[in-house]
Enzyme design. Structure first.
Site, mmCIF file in Angstrom:
data_model
loop_
_atom_site.group_PDB
_atom_site.id
_atom_site.type_symbol
_atom_site.label_atom_id
_atom_site.label_comp_id
_atom_site.label_asym_id
_atom_site.label_seq_id
_atom_site.Cartn_x
_atom_site.Cartn_y
_atom_site.Cartn_z
ATOM 1 N N TYR A 61 -8.347 10.526 -11.003
ATOM 2 C CA TYR A 61 -7.528 9.643 -10.301
ATOM 3 C C TYR A 61 -6.334 10.471 -10.490
ATOM 4 O O TYR A 61 -5.121 10.426 -11.542
ATOM 5 C CB TYR A 61 -7.896 9.019 -11.349
ATOM 6 N N GLY A 96 -13.103 -6.020 -2.545
ATOM 7 C CA GLY A 96 -14.888 -6.216 -1.833
ATOM 8 C C GLY A 96 -14.633 -4.708 -0.672
ATOM 9 O O GLY A 96 -14.707 -3.935 -0.677
#
Length: 283
Positions: free
Chosen positions: A55, A204
C-alpha cells in the site's frame, strides 16, 4: 476475536491513507491529514487496522504512516497485514514465491517497527493451491515472526488447505451489499468461529474507484439512509455487520469526516424491514 486478540467490529483499512493513487503511484495524499486520521481512529476506539507493505503511492507508505502516527503502539491495537502480492520500488507488481514470503513479512516488520506481526493474511492471487505458500507462513509463525494467520481472496477449498497446516483466524474476501458471491463462505466461517472480514464493503462493485463508481446508489439504500438520518455508506456498513457477529468491517478512508461516519455506523441498527428491502439489492 482474531485468535486470542479482541477487536472492535469497525476497523480501518489503510490503503486510502496514501492517496487516491494507492495502486498506480498517483498523487500522494496529505501526510498530516493521514496521520490525523490514524490518531483520531484510535481515539474513537478503532483497534483493528488493515494494511500491507504494497500500500504505497508516490511519497507515501501506509505502513510508515501508521508507524509515524501510532508508535509506540497502544497495547490493544491489532495491526493486520497481508503478503502474496508485491510491488517493487517502481510500483511493478509481482506474485511472491514461497521463498519470497519471508522477505515480505520482514518488510512489514521494518516498516511498522515491530518485532512480530499480529495477523498476516496470505492473499491468494491466481494459484489453484495455497498449501506451499501457507506452509511457508506457518514456518514463520513457528519462528515467532507472526502471531496469527489468515487467508484472503480464497474459496472454501483454499481455507480447508490452510486449516490442514495451521489455525486460520480470519478470512478476508470481497463482500458487500452488491457482491454476495462469498455468502456461503461467510456463513461457514461463522460456524467455525473464524472472523470474516469483507473488503470493499462500501465501494461494492466500484472497488478501488470508490463507492458506486459504476452508477448511482440504489433507491432502497437511499431511502433507508434518509429514514435513519445517515449516509448510504453507513447503511452499507451496518448491513455488513448485521450479517453475523463474526463479521468485521475495515472501511478505508483518508478523510477525517468519513472516518467519523464509518465509526458511527457501528451503532446503527437496521430493522427487519430494512434488511428485507436490502435483500433485494445485490448479486
Amino acid at each position: 476475536m482474531l485468535g486470542d486478540l479482541s477487536v472492535n467490529r469497525i476497523g480501518l483499512g489503510a490503503m486510502r491513507l496514501t492517496g487516491s493513487g494507492a495502486f498506480d503511484l498517483g498523487e500522494p495524499g496529505d501526510r498530516d491529514v493521514a496521520v490525523k486520521v490514524l490518531r483520531r481512529a484510535v481515539e474513537l476506539g478503532v483497534n483493528h487496522i488493515d494494511t500491507g507493505s504494497f500500500y504505497f503511492s508516490r511519497l507515501r507508505s501506509a505502513n510508515e504512516l501508521i508507524n509515524t502516527a501510532l508508535s509506540p503502539y497502544p497495547e490493544d491495537l491489532v495491526i493486520v497485514t497481508k503478503v502474496g502480492p508485491g510491488r517493487d520500488p517502481s510500483g511493478e507488481w509481482y506474485t511472491a514465491t514461497p521463498d519470497q514470503l519471508r522477505g515480505q513479512v520482514e518488510e512489514n516488520l521494518r516498516q511498522l517497527g515491530r518485532d512480530h506481526l499480529d495477523v498476516v493474511n496470505l492473499r491468494r492471487m491466481s494459484q489453484d493451491s495455497i498449501s506451499e505458500d501457507f506452509g511457508a507462513l506457518a514456518d514463520l509463525r513457528d519462528a515467532g515472526l507472526i502471531r496469527h494467520l489468515g487467508v484472503s481472496s480464497v474459496r472454501a477449498k483454499h481455507l480447508a488447505e490452510a486449516q490442514a497446516i495451521a489455525p486460520v483466524v480470519c478470512v478476508q474476501n470481497q463482500f458487500s451489499l452488491d457482491v454476495r458471491r462469498n455468502s456461503e463462505l461467510l456463513r461457514s466461517c461463522g460456524e467455525q468461529g473464524i472472523a470474516f472480514v469483507p473488503f470493499y464493503a462500501i465501494a461494492g462493485e466500484g472497488r478501488d474507484e470508490g463507492a458506486r463508481a459504476n452508477g448511482g446508489e440504489s433507491a432502497h439504500v437511499r431511502d433507508i439512509a434518509k429514514a435513519h438520518g445517515v449516509s448510504p455508506a453507513q447503511v452499507r456498513l451496518a448491513w455488513t455487520l448485521q450479517q453475523g457477529r463474526h463479521v468485521l468491517a475495515i472501511p478505508g478512508t483518508g478523510n477525517p469526516v468519513h472516518l467519523e461516519e464509518n465509526v458511527a455506523a457501528g451503532a446503527l441498527h437496521l430493522t427487519a424491514d430494512d434488511m428485507d428491502l436490502l435483500q433485494a439489492t445485490g448479486s
